[in-house]
Enzyme design. Structure first.
Site, mmCIF file in Angstrom:
data_model
loop_
_atom_site.group_PDB
_atom_site.id
_atom_site.type_symbol
_atom_site.label_atom_id
_atom_site.label_comp_id
_atom_site.label_asym_id
_atom_site.label_seq_id
_atom_site.Cartn_x
_atom_site.Cartn_y
_atom_site.Cartn_z
ATOM 1 N N TYR A 117 0.851 -1.185 0.000
ATOM 2 C CA TYR A 117 0.000 0.000 0.000
ATOM 3 C C TYR A 117 0.888 1.238 0.000
ATOM 4 O O TYR A 117 1.872 1.286 -0.711
ATOM 5 C CB TYR A 117 -0.983 -0.043 1.186
ATOM 6 C CG TYR A 117 -2.127 0.917 0.978
ATOM 7 C CD1 TYR A 117 -2.925 0.813 -0.167
ATOM 8 C CD2 TYR A 117 -2.398 1.930 1.880
ATOM 9 C CE1 TYR A 117 -3.951 1.709 -0.393
ATOM 10 C CE2 TYR A 117 -3.431 2.824 1.660
ATOM 11 C CZ TYR A 117 -4.202 2.710 0.520
ATOM 12 O OH TYR A 117 -5.206 3.595 0.284
ATOM 13 N N LYS A 188 -6.001 -1.963 -0.559
ATOM 14 C CA LYS A 188 -6.922 -1.830 0.574
ATOM 15 C C LYS A 188 -7.516 -3.182 0.959
ATOM 16 O O LYS A 188 -7.674 -3.502 2.153
ATOM 17 C CB LYS A 188 -8.045 -0.850 0.215
ATOM 18 C CG LYS A 188 -7.679 0.626 0.392
ATOM 19 C CD LYS A 188 -7.705 1.031 1.857
ATOM 20 C CE LYS A 188 -7.245 2.455 2.094
ATOM 21 N NZ LYS A 188 -8.242 3.476 1.807
#
Length: 583
Positions: A117, A188
């Site tokens: 991420y 996510k």
């Protein structure tokens, strides 16, 4: 035991009463087994599985268990030259063997979060078309929106529980990335699995590709997205409506997380489907909640109440106004009336303090101040931030502006003059856009400031001791909100869920950390934080009358807190190989 079967193409997942997968029944044989990343075990297939699944002879003789596979994969990760190469390796590993990929990530969530991420995923968005290898998730665009329901139904066999949905326009700090924005959704959802234990086969990334205004992408012959300028106005609204209707029809009990919409669309889309879908916007509500968590922790250190503070949010985009909304909700919960709460919240954008004599977007208007009551505004000019801190008596300063260094020494010293322990939260990311460096804030306040940041920073040495810099990372919020919403059977996601989640996060900051002035838990505690947030959210759903039976479990919590806690703990998936039963 009554079985709950969910077919997955050539396989069937078998669930226990809590909705957790306990085995996979495999119809396929041979190379097809290798080709399913939810079933594939690579070299960890046992001798019996190799024989029964038609894999005998297709693998080297030795059986390498998961723990050894993890060690081997970590060596490969470490040998990569940079984080984008590590990102590519981890995505490829996931596409081959989802269980192994998550077992590797779980060895060091703090380090791997930076790879899968932020900040690396920003580069992955920008390089999406050139480094494309394997299709992941769904791409819906004007050419197939009329078939959205059929497209979504293709994924019904995976018992989808969470979808992260983006229109790709407001990616991190880099803006419109067209089709590449789906990389955010992929990242996510990996964090949903790591934090909330939602199995990867229950997760669905979705790109709503309505074009791009990024000319560099439109001019790039490698670009894989819908090569048109962005759809706007009524055409955009109709597109979103068609998608939302299809999603609700196919996945009526799944959570839809809106992600990285532009600020002009983020609030409109969120508000349009608050009651029609089980949905929320993480950039607005997740950001607001994790910031509120830092403020709650700061109040424990200060020994003060949030209703006695004065707040300035510098940066009035989706994240900034989301923070203001969450502070307002918490102030009202603490006894203030709506108008009293809003009086304590200043917002500042590129034109200065948001005031009622300006034409501003609807989502900003509720925090606009009457300029007549602030005569110092007339003389502030380019010093609006400094003058607002000085004359507004600001005690909590929050940065979401993306303006590097705008929390200058003068601004920080003005904060220190307003109170003994000012709360200063420079939240813009990536790191180069942060409003102030933590070491400078501590230096300019003689170590009295209470600081948390949006980007990761190394510890700061102050007065002979090292201070860990807490990170206001949405990962502390959204996985737990998702798990709590699903487990409680909530019919919608309420603002109170985020206040409850913020309190849960603040409760997990240790006494030792509070005494050191640290405002956020360690990322290594993500599972514990997510579980606590999930329980707080589930209890809020029960309290506020929106809970019901969990659609993904036969175990009924019956609005009993203890049973809800059991369900939340038992429905979590862990990255361990499941038994494979040939059929």
């Amino acid at each position: 035991m009554e079985e709950n079967l969910m077919p997955v193409k050539n396989n069937k997942f078998v669930y226990d009463e809590y909705g957790n997968t306990i085995e996979i029944r495999v119809n396929a044989r041979g190379v097809v087994v290798h080709g399913n990343n939810y079933v594939n075990k690579g070299t960890a297939f046992s001798e019996t599985e190799r024989r029964d699944l038609g894999l005998d002879g297709s693998l080297p003789p030795a059986v390498r268990p998961l723990a050894q596979q993890v060690k081997n994969s970590l060596k490969k990760v470490h040998k990569k030259e940079d984080d984008i190469e590590r990102y590519i390796y981890m995505r490829s590993l996931f596409d081959r063997n989802a269980t192994l990929a998550h077992a590797v990530i779980a060895t060091d969530i703090h380090r791997f979060m930076e790879i899968i991420y932020t900040p690396t995923v920003g580069l992955a968005c920008q390089q999406y078309s050139s480094m494309f290898r394997t299709a992941n998730g769904i791409h819906i665009y004007p050419g197939n929106i009329d078939n959205a329901e059929d497209i979504l139904r293709r994924y019904g066999h995976r018992d989808i529980r969470v979808a992260v949905v983006t229109d790709n326009q407001g990616i991190l700090g880099i803006g419109d990335q067209g089709a590449g924005g789906i990389a955010i959704c992929l990242g996510k959802l990996m964090l949903y699995t790591q934090g909330a234990g939602i199995a990867p086969w229950h997760c669905l990334p979705i790109s709503l590709d309505v074009g791009t205004n990024n000319q560099a992408l439109l001019d790039n012959e490698e670009y894989l997205g819908w090569r048109h300028r962005r759809v706007t106005g009524s055409e955009y609204v109709k597109f979103i409506q068609q998608f939302a209707k299809a999603f609700k029809t196919v996945f009526p009990h799944a959570l839809c997380q809106w992600e990285d919409f532009s600020k002009q669309n983020a609030f409109a889309v969120r508000d349009a489907y608050l009651h029609d879908l089980i949905s929320f916007n993480d950039d607005i509500q997740g950001t607001g909640a994790v910031t509120l968590a830092a403020i709650f922790a700061a109040m424990k250190i200060k020994g003060e109440k949030i209703k006695d503070q004065v707040y300035l949010v510098h940066g009035a985009g989706a994240g900034g106004i989301g923070i203001a909304e969450q502070i307002e909700a918490a102030l009202i919960e603490n006894g203030l009336r709506e108008n009293e709460a809003r009086r304590r919240i200043f917002t500042l954008d590129s034109q200065g303090v948001v005031t009622t004599d300006r034409m501003v977007e609807p989502y900003k208007a509720k925090y606009a101040k009457n300029p007549v009551a602030m005569n110092w505004l007339q003389e502030s000019g380019d010093n609006a931030l400094l003058e607002t801190v000085r004359h507004g008596g600001i005690t909590v300063l929050i940065g979401t502006s993306g303006q590097a260094g705008c929390f200058s020494r003068e601004v920080v010293e003005a904060m220190a003059a307003n109170c003994e322990r000012p709360v200063i939260l420079p939240l813009s990311n990536p790191t180069e856009k942060t409003e102030a460096l933590p070491r400078d804030i501590y230096k300019w306040t003689s170590g009295k400031a209470l600081v948390a940041t949006g980007s990761p920073f190394p510890p700061v040495e102050q007065d002979g001791r090292k201070i860990r810099i807490g990170q206001c990372n949405n990962v502390f919020i959204f996985p737990g909100v998702g798990l709590g919403t699903l487990a409680s059977g909530a019919k919608e996601v309420l603002p109170s869920f985020f206040t409850a989640g913020a309190k849960a996060v603040a409760e997990l900051v240790s006494r030792e950390d509070l005494d050191a002035g640290i405002l956020m838990p360690r990322v290594e505690k993500l599972k514990d934080v997510s579980t606590s947030v999930a329980l707080a959210v589930g209890l809020a759903a029960i309290r506020d009358g929106v809970s019901g039976p969990c659609a993904f479990s036969r175990f009924k919590h019956n609005n009993d807190p203890e049973r809800l806690k059991i369900l939340i703990e038992k429905m979590r998936w862990e990255p361990q190989y499941l038994p494979l039963v040939p059929v």
